[in-house]
Design a protein around this motif. Structure first.
Motif, short mmCIF file in Angstrom:
data_model
loop_
_atom_site.label_atom_id
_atom_site.label_comp_id
_atom_site.label_asym_id
_atom_site.label_seq_id
_atom_site.Cartn_x
_atom_site.Cartn_y
_atom_site.Cartn_z
N VAL A 49 0.86 -1.20 0.00
CA VAL A 49 0.00 0.00 0.00
C VAL A 49 0.89 1.25 0.00
O VAL A 49 2.02 1.22 0.48
CB VAL A 49 -0.96 0.05 1.22
N ASP A 50 0.34 2.32 -0.55
CA ASP A 50 1.02 3.63 -0.52
C ASP A 50 0.21 4.58 0.35
O ASP A 50 -1.02 4.48 0.41
CB ASP A 50 1.06 4.24 -1.93
N ASP A 51 0.92 5.50 0.98
CA ASP A 51 0.22 6.56 1.70
C ASP A 51 -0.45 7.49 0.70
O ASP A 51 0.09 7.74 -0.38
CB ASP A 51 1.21 7.38 2.53
N THR A 62 -3.79 11.15 6.45
CA THR A 62 -3.09 10.26 5.52
C THR A 62 -3.79 8.90 5.51
O THR A 62 -3.94 8.28 6.57
CB THR A 62 -1.62 10.08 5.95
N GLY A 63 -4.24 8.49 4.33
CA GLY A 63 -4.87 7.17 4.20
C GLY A 63 -3.94 6.22 3.46
O GLY A 63 -2.76 6.51 3.26
N LYS A 64 -4.47 5.10 3.07
CA LYS A 64 -3.68 4.07 2.35
C LYS A 64 -4.44 3.67 1.07
O LYS A 64 -5.67 3.57 1.09
CB LYS A 64 -3.54 2.79 3.19
N GLU A 65 -3.68 3.42 0.04
CA GLU A 65 -4.25 2.87 -1.20
C GLU A 65 -3.38 1.72 -1.67
O GLU A 65 -2.16 1.74 -1.46
CB GLU A 65 -4.22 3.93 -2.32
N ALA A 67 -0.98 -0.17 -3.72
CA ALA A 67 0.09 0.44 -4.53
C ALA A 67 -0.01 0.03 -6.00
O ALA A 67 -0.65 -0.96 -6.34
CB ALA A 67 1.43 0.00 -3.95
#
Ligand code: PRP
Ligand code: URA
Ligand code: MG
Length: 211
Positions: A49-51, A62-65, A67
């Protein structure tokens, strides 16, 4: 190879529905999707995951998606198609490629009759979908196919596996790092290489008897 036997009461219950010979195709398809969603939860645990900076109605945070590059989901036609919708619902950023493979039930030879995949799978997490791991011939060929296109993160999601099939993968894919997620490991194969107790021919039960 890393084998993950996902032991959960919901999986066990739903698998029993699939095993029953009286379960009609419509229910079989629905329950297959549900099983895949539960297995996908485990199989996607290591996804990168990316921030990402977002605004909630209250504040910036700041969430996560998931990557990039996007994960690639590859159902092995025909029976693997029954697992596709459940998987992409759980992994909505995934792209989808296709492999069509059929096992000749007499010779047990595997024929790859269709392929629609990116040419280069470097850096992508690939999820192979096939409900049945019997002799392991189909899955071994599919993994090797992906490896030759530079896939180095391969997870296979199957509903049922036979011990013989797992051994075949261990013997034939010793050079490739594969994670295998299964809801059950059954007793054995019968003289026709069907899984015992199994659930019969998964493709036929999903889509009707093929010629
Ligand atoms: O581990 P193996 O011994 O290779 O057998 C497993 C394969 O057999 C089934 O497909 P099948 O060849 O029946 O094709 P179908 O999905 O079109 O029915 C199953 O979905 C696997 O792909
Ligand atoms: O038990 C088995 C073995 C191979 N393919 C199936 O669909 N079922
Ligand atoms: Mg079949």
């Amino acid at each position: 190879m890393h084998v993950h036997l996902v032991d959960h009461p919901l999986l066990a219950h739903k698998l029993t529905v699939l095993r029953k010979q009286e379960t009609p195709s419509m229910i079989f398809r629905q329950v297959t999707e549900e099983l895949v969603m539960l297995l996908a939860y485990e199989a996607t645990r290591e996804l990168a995951v990316d921030d990402v900076e977002i605004e909630t109605p209250v504040t910036a945070t700041t969430g996560k998606e998931i990557a990039r590059p996007r994960p690639l989901v590859v159902p092995i036609l025909r029976a693997g198609l029954g697992m596709l919708d459940g998987m992409v619902r759980m992994a909505p950023t995934a792209e989808v490629g296709f492999l069509g493979m059929i096992r000749d039930d007499e010779t047990l030879n595997i024929v790859t009759y269709a392929e629609r995949l990116p040419k280069d799978l470097s850096g992508r997490h690939v999820f192979l979908l096939d409900p049945m791991l019997a002799t392991g011939g189909t899955l071994a060929e599919a993994v090797r196919f992906l490896y030759e296109r530079n896939a180095r993160q391969v997870s296979a999601i199957c509903l049922l596996a036979a011990p013989e099939g797992i051994k075949h993968l261990e013997d034939n894919l010793a050079d490739i790092d594969v994670n295998l997620y299964v809801a059950a490991i059954d007793e054995r194969l019968d003289e026709n290489a069907y899984i015992v107790p199994g659930l019969g021919d998964a493709g036929d039960r999903l889509y009707g008897v093929a010629d």
